[in-house]
Structures are given as C-alpha cells and as structure tokens.
Design a protein around this motif. Structure first.
Motif, mmCIF file in Angstrom:
data_model
loop_
_atom_site.group_PDB
_atom_site.id
_atom_site.type_symbol
_atom_site.label_atom_id
_atom_site.label_comp_id
_atom_site.label_asym_id
_atom_site.label_seq_id
_atom_site.Cartn_x
_atom_site.Cartn_y
_atom_site.Cartn_z
ATOM 1 N N VAL A 176 0.771 -1.227 0.025
ATOM 2 C CA VAL A 176 -0.156 0.105 -0.026
ATOM 3 C C VAL A 176 1.145 1.187 0.030
ATOM 4 C CG1 VAL A 176 -1.548 1.305 1.271
ATOM 5 C CG2 VAL A 176 -1.899 -1.108 0.993
ATOM 6 N N TYR A 177 1.867 1.452 0.804
ATOM 7 C CA TYR A 177 2.635 2.611 0.992
ATOM 8 C C TYR A 177 3.554 2.752 -0.432
ATOM 9 C CZ TYR A 177 1.601 3.497 5.862
ATOM 10 O OH TYR A 177 0.669 3.760 6.815
ATOM 11 N N VAL A 178 4.058 1.541 -0.994
ATOM 12 C CA VAL A 178 4.674 1.759 -2.075
ATOM 13 C C VAL A 178 4.011 2.365 -3.018
ATOM 14 C CG1 VAL A 178 5.908 0.532 -3.989
ATOM 15 C CG2 VAL A 178 6.473 -0.052 -1.461
ATOM 16 N N CYS A 179 2.687 1.565 -3.368
ATOM 17 C CA CYS A 179 1.864 2.380 -4.337
ATOM 18 C C CYS A 179 1.533 3.847 -4.042
ATOM 19 C CB CYS A 179 0.475 1.475 -4.261
ATOM 20 S SG CYS A 179 0.940 -0.291 -5.161
ATOM 21 N N LYS A 180 1.193 4.169 -2.806
ATOM 22 C CA LYS A 180 1.083 5.477 -2.535
ATOM 23 C C LYS A 180 2.067 6.400 -2.744
ATOM 24 C CE LYS A 180 -0.069 8.269 1.533
ATOM 25 N NZ LYS A 180 0.157 8.199 3.399
ATOM 26 N N SER A 181 3.354 5.878 -2.680
ATOM 27 C CA SER A 181 4.544 6.816 -2.841
ATOM 28 C C SER A 181 4.668 6.877 -4.213
ATOM 29 C CB SER A 181 5.675 6.285 -2.034
ATOM 30 O OG SER A 181 5.565 6.014 -0.786
ATOM 31 N N VAL A 182 4.620 5.714 -5.163
ATOM 32 C CA VAL A 182 4.743 5.944 -6.474
ATOM 33 C C VAL A 182 3.741 6.868 -7.089
ATOM 34 C CG1 VAL A 182 4.633 4.504 -8.657
ATOM 35 C CG2 VAL A 182 5.990 3.647 -6.799
ATOM 36 N N GLY A 183 2.494 6.515 -6.706
ATOM 37 C CA GLY A 183 1.208 7.545 -7.191
ATOM 38 C C GLY A 183 1.350 8.906 -7.062
ATOM 39 N N ALA A 184 2.025 9.167 -5.742
ATOM 40 C CA ALA A 184 2.265 10.619 -5.389
ATOM 41 C C ALA A 184 3.394 11.198 -6.377
ATOM 42 C CB ALA A 184 2.930 10.957 -4.117
#
Length: 290
Positions: free
Chosen positions: A156-164
């Motif tokens: 979840v956090y990796v996807c959130k960071s990549v999305g940002a």
C-alpha cells in the motif's frame, strides 16, 4: 481477550507496542499512559487472563518442561514449509520497505507492525516452549498474521509513494498504466498465496499423511451427522485400536466429545450418546504407517 493465548496476544502485543512507541515519543510515562487509556486497559485485562490461563486446570496437562530449542526448531520448520511463491512475496516486501526508507518515504505504521511481529513471535516461542505447539499453524498464527499485515501494508505504501510521484511528474496516461500494473501485481500476489492449495507442508511427526487426517475427521464427523439425520439418540462408533501412549484421537469418549461440540454448534439437532467400539480391522485405514 478471552480467546486462547495464542490469538489474544495479537491484540495485546499491538496495544503494548502503541504504548511503547508513544512512550518513546512523549518521553513521559504518565502522558503516554493517559493518552492510551484504551490500550492500557486491554493490556491489563490480558495480564489478568494470562494469570487465569496459568492457573487453569488444563495447564496441569503440560508437564513436559520448557524446551525453547524445540520451539525454535518447530518455528524454522514452519518457515521452511512456506511456499516458494510466498517467500518471494515476503522478499519483495522487504525490498519495498528498504526502498521506502532509502527514499525517505512515508512508512506510516510499518515500524509498529514490525516491532509487534517481533514481540509476538518472541512471546509465541516462549509459550510454545512449554506446550510444544509452535509447528501448528493455529498456535503460531500471530507471527503469520503480522507477516501478512507487513506485506500488504508495504504494498500500500509503495503504491501510495509511486502514485504521489506520478502526480507530480507525469500525466494521467502513465499514472493509469501504473494503477493497472499495481492491480495486476496484487492479483498475482493473491494467486501466489493461494497456489497450489493454500496448505502448509505437514510438520507433524505423528501423522504426516494429510489425506489420512482428513479421512479420520470426516469419518467421525459424518458418522455422527448421519446418526442425527436418522433420528438416533445413541450410536456405536467403530474406531481403530491404537496402542500409542500419546494417542488422543482413538480413545474412549472421543465420540461424545465430537457429538457435544456438533450439537453446541448447531450442526446436529440433538445430543447423541456415542459408544466407542475398537476394531483392529480399521487400523490399516486410520493409523499412520510406521
């Protein structure tokens, strides 16, 4: 809190970790306890439960002594029994966590999950050093629960960071591609977790045959359910004759134990008095081959 210690510890350990992290942040025991009254209450109740469990009647049946080395060997056996696919997921999750740290991204509750998992595993190793159950999935579930939680949260956090990053640097088209790629990755993780059949490798030295274990459970269960459907109030359950000193399945009153459980769970409509009859001709079918 009033489930067995293997499972109630999951909640108690997490609450204790929340208090610990807040204590480090606040540097004041009074402020930390006051801020986390709910977590403190849960931990205190759990210690009361722990005292009851320690002094309970069943605790007297575990008299084989403390064997931490055995508990650790059983734990390593469970790790070895994990599927290759899931080990890959765990490895990728660790890499993802390291990437978050190196890139100074938001890691949210991940440190709390990691510390909780470590403390939970330490507790289970100590508890199972006494009861020798570490090689059973239900007894070591707290460790696997936190491991699964770690893997999912890292994703979840990796996807959130990549999305940002995508929001800041690229257009909608590439961001959509990353979204669908992430979704595909999640689906692959689900398939990997399920494949081939979701079972751990057998770690029991008593009966290593999964099909035989299933046959035994089904035989006892179906015999009692069939008697209930036929309207019987009494029945004879034929069982193999075992001469093992540690036998706990094919013993007198096992039928009534299962029958009462099925009745309390609403699976059968009335209590059935089960009488066991031991028949050596069933040994080949139900007893493990030496």
């Amino acid at each position: 809190m009033f489930s067995n210690l293997f499972h109630s510890a999951i909640t108690a350990v997490y609450c204790g970790t929340v208090i610990l992290f807040d204590l480090i942040k606040e540097r004041s025991l009074h402020k930390s306890l006051k801020k986390n009254l709910l977590q403190v209450s849960i931990v205190l109740v759990w210690f009361i439960v722990l005292a009851f469990e320690y002094s309970g009647g069943r605790s007297d049946s575990f008299e084989q002594g403390i064997d931490l080395a055995l508990s650790f060997r059983q734990f390593m056996t469970m790790i070895g029994a994990m599927s290759i696919a899931y080990k890959i997921i765990v490895l990728l999750s660790v890499i993802g966590f390291i990437w978050l740290l190196r890139m100074k991204k938001d890691v949210g509750i991940l440190p709390m999950i990691i510390v909780s998992g470590i403390l939970e595993t330490a507790f289970l190793l100590l508890l199972n050093a006494k009861v020798h159950y570490m090689s059973r999935v239900e007894a070591s579930w707290g460790t696997w629960f936190y491991l699964i939680l770690f893997c999912v949260t890292v994703f979840v956090y990796v996807c959130k960071s990549v999305g940002a990053e995508l929001d800041n640097n690229i257009g909608d088209d590439l961001r959509d591609k990353v979204f669908w790629g992430s979704l595909l990755t999640l689906l692959i993780m689900i398939v990997f977790s399920w494949y081939p059949d979701g079972k751990f490798a057998i770690s029991s030295t008593r009966n290593p045959d999964y099909d035989q274990c299933y046959d035994t459970s089904s035989y006892i269960f179906n015999s009692i359910v069939d008697a209930d459907r036929a309207g019987q109030t009494e029945m004879v359950l034929k069982l193999p004759k075992s001469d093992r000193a540690d036998e706990f399945t094919f013993v007198p009153q096992i039928g009534n134990t299962v029958s009462n459980s099925l009745y309390l769970q609403g699976i059968i409509s009335h209590k059935i008095n089960v009488m066991e009859e031991f028949d050596e001709s069933l040994n080949e079918r139900f007893l493990p081959k030496e």
